[in-house]
Design a protein around this motif. Structure first.
Motif, PDB file in Angstrom:
ATOM      1  N   SER A 124      -6.925   2.335  -2.835  1.00 14.75           N
ATOM      2  CA  SER A 124      -5.610   1.696  -2.757  1.00 14.75           C
ATOM      3  C   SER A 124      -5.784   0.891  -1.342  1.00 14.75           C
ATOM      4  CB  SER A 124      -4.659   2.411  -3.074  1.00 14.75           C
ATOM      5  OG  SER A 124      -3.416   1.623  -2.963  1.00 14.75           O
ATOM      6  N   LEU A 125      -5.931   1.903  -0.241  1.00 14.89           N
ATOM      7  CA  LEU A 125      -6.118   1.189   1.100  1.00 14.89           C
ATOM      8  C   LEU A 125      -7.130  -0.060   1.285  1.00 14.89           C
ATOM      9  CD1 LEU A 125      -5.334   1.265   4.176  1.00 14.89           C
ATOM     10  CD2 LEU A 125      -7.359   3.128   4.244  1.00 14.89           C
ATOM     11  N   LEU A 126      -8.339   0.148   0.642  1.00 15.10           N
ATOM     12  CA  LEU A 126      -9.255  -0.738   0.791  1.00 15.10           C
ATOM     13  C   LEU A 126      -8.811  -2.020   0.104  1.00 15.10           C
ATOM     14  CD1 LEU A 126     -12.389  -1.649   1.394  1.00 15.10           C
ATOM     15  CD2 LEU A 126     -12.948  -0.640  -1.108  1.00 15.10           C
ATOM     16  N   PHE A 175       0.914  -1.326  -0.100  1.00 11.96           N
ATOM     17  CA  PHE A 175      -0.100  -0.006  -0.060  1.00 11.96           C
ATOM     18  C   PHE A 175       0.920   1.248   0.102  1.00 11.96           C
ATOM     19  CE2 PHE A 175      -2.128   3.164   2.798  1.00 11.96           C
ATOM     20  CZ  PHE A 175      -2.943   3.733   2.062  1.00 11.96           C
ATOM     21  N   VAL A 176       1.914   1.189   0.678  1.00 13.24           N
ATOM     22  CA  VAL A 176       2.845   2.446   0.963  1.00 13.24           C
ATOM     23  C   VAL A 176       3.599   2.638  -0.301  1.00 13.24           C
ATOM     24  CG1 VAL A 176       4.705   3.399   1.949  1.00 13.24           C
ATOM     25  CG2 VAL A 176       2.972   2.466   3.416  1.00 13.24           C
ATOM     26  N   ALA A 177       4.033   1.441  -1.122  1.00 17.88           N
ATOM     27  CA  ALA A 177       4.517   1.474  -2.441  1.00 17.88           C
ATOM     28  C   ALA A 177       3.934   2.266  -3.386  1.00 17.88           C
ATOM     29  CB  ALA A 177       4.996   0.122  -2.581  1.00 17.88           C
ATOM     30  N   PRO A 217      -8.928  10.187  -2.510  1.00 14.34           N
ATOM     31  CA  PRO A 217      -9.761   8.906  -3.196  1.00 14.34           C
ATOM     32  C   PRO A 217      -9.127   7.991  -3.644  1.00 14.34           C
ATOM     33  CG  PRO A 217     -10.719  11.138  -3.614  1.00 14.34           C
ATOM     34  CD  PRO A 217      -9.484  11.508  -3.135  1.00 14.34           C
ATOM     35  N   MET A 218      -7.949   8.368  -4.473  1.00 16.86           N
ATOM     36  CA  MET A 218      -7.263   7.117  -5.021  1.00 16.86           C
ATOM     37  C   MET A 218      -6.531   6.471  -3.949  1.00 16.86           C
ATOM     38  SD  MET A 218      -5.777   9.663  -8.151  1.00 16.86           S
ATOM     39  CE  MET A 218      -5.095   8.246  -9.223  1.00 16.86           C
ATOM     40  N   GLU A 251      -0.062   9.971 -10.718  1.00 11.77           N
ATOM     41  CA  GLU A 251      -1.631   9.890 -11.465  1.00 11.77           C
ATOM     42  C   GLU A 251      -2.397  11.006 -11.187  1.00 11.77           C
ATOM     43  OE1 GLU A 251      -3.281   6.168 -11.301  1.00 11.77           O
ATOM     44  OE2 GLU A 251      -1.600   4.935 -12.134  1.00 11.77           O
ATOM     45  N   ALA A 252      -2.345  11.479  -9.940  1.00  9.13           N
ATOM     46  CA  ALA A 252      -3.413  12.471  -9.464  1.00  9.13           C
ATOM     47  C   ALA A 252      -2.940  13.878 -10.011  1.00  9.13           C
ATOM     48  CB  ALA A 252      -3.160  12.451  -7.979  1.00  9.13           C
TER      49      ALA A 252
END
Length: 159
Positions: A68-70, A43-45, A63-64, A53-54
């Motif tokens: 990713s966390l989910l 997740f950190v990577a 939100p991105m 991308e943002a």
């Protein structure tokens, strides 16, 4: 031995490290902690890539990162448990004698041990972007992950 030393030692001899992990006895909590640590590192990577991308698409990064966390902290562990179950079944079909715990630990440890390359992959994705370097680091991660996983399965199933 600290986890970081075990990860480094896995690059020299993955079967030796995995043998020591198996000798500690079956502890599902430890296996889950190893999996969750690997998912947290992954997740950190993702952060550099998501930030890139943002920025390029002029979107909000939060939100991105939430998605990713989910994906990495809630959905990926379920997929890893399913994959470990299937690999254990395949081992038994071919004459392996690994327990379900050993099959799970083999996959989870391989994922955590290959995580430094996942961090490098994230950095390359974030700072360089798509291209040959990202493909090379991604391929290197896949090769190392498969090497660790197959060595661990061999140690647990036929060692």
């Amino acid at each position: 031995m600290p986890v970081t030393r075990d990860i480094a030692a896995s690059y020299r001899g993955p079967r030796t490290v995995f043998r020591r992990l198996l000798s500690m006895g079956e502890n599902e909590g430890r296996a889950l902690a190893i999996l969750m640590a690997g998912c947290a590192v992954t997740f950190v990577a993702q952060w550099p890539r998501l930030s890139r991308e943002a920025h390029l698409t002029e979107q909000d990064v939060y939100p991105m990162m939430g998605a990713s966390l989910l994906a990495w902290m809630f959905i990926a562990p379920l997929i890893f448990y399913l994959l470990a179950f299937l690999s254990g079944l395949i081992l038994r079909v071919f004459g392996g004698r690994a327990s379900g715990f050993a099959s799970r630990l083999a996959l989870f440890w391989a994922f955590l041990a290959a995580s430094p390359l996942m961090l490098l992959n994230g950095l390359v994705a974030g700072f360089i972007g798509p291209g040959g370097a990202l493909m090379l680091v991604g391929a290197l991660w896949c090769i190392v992950f498969l090497w660790f996983w197959l060595a661990n399965l061999r140690e647990s199933g036929w060692g």
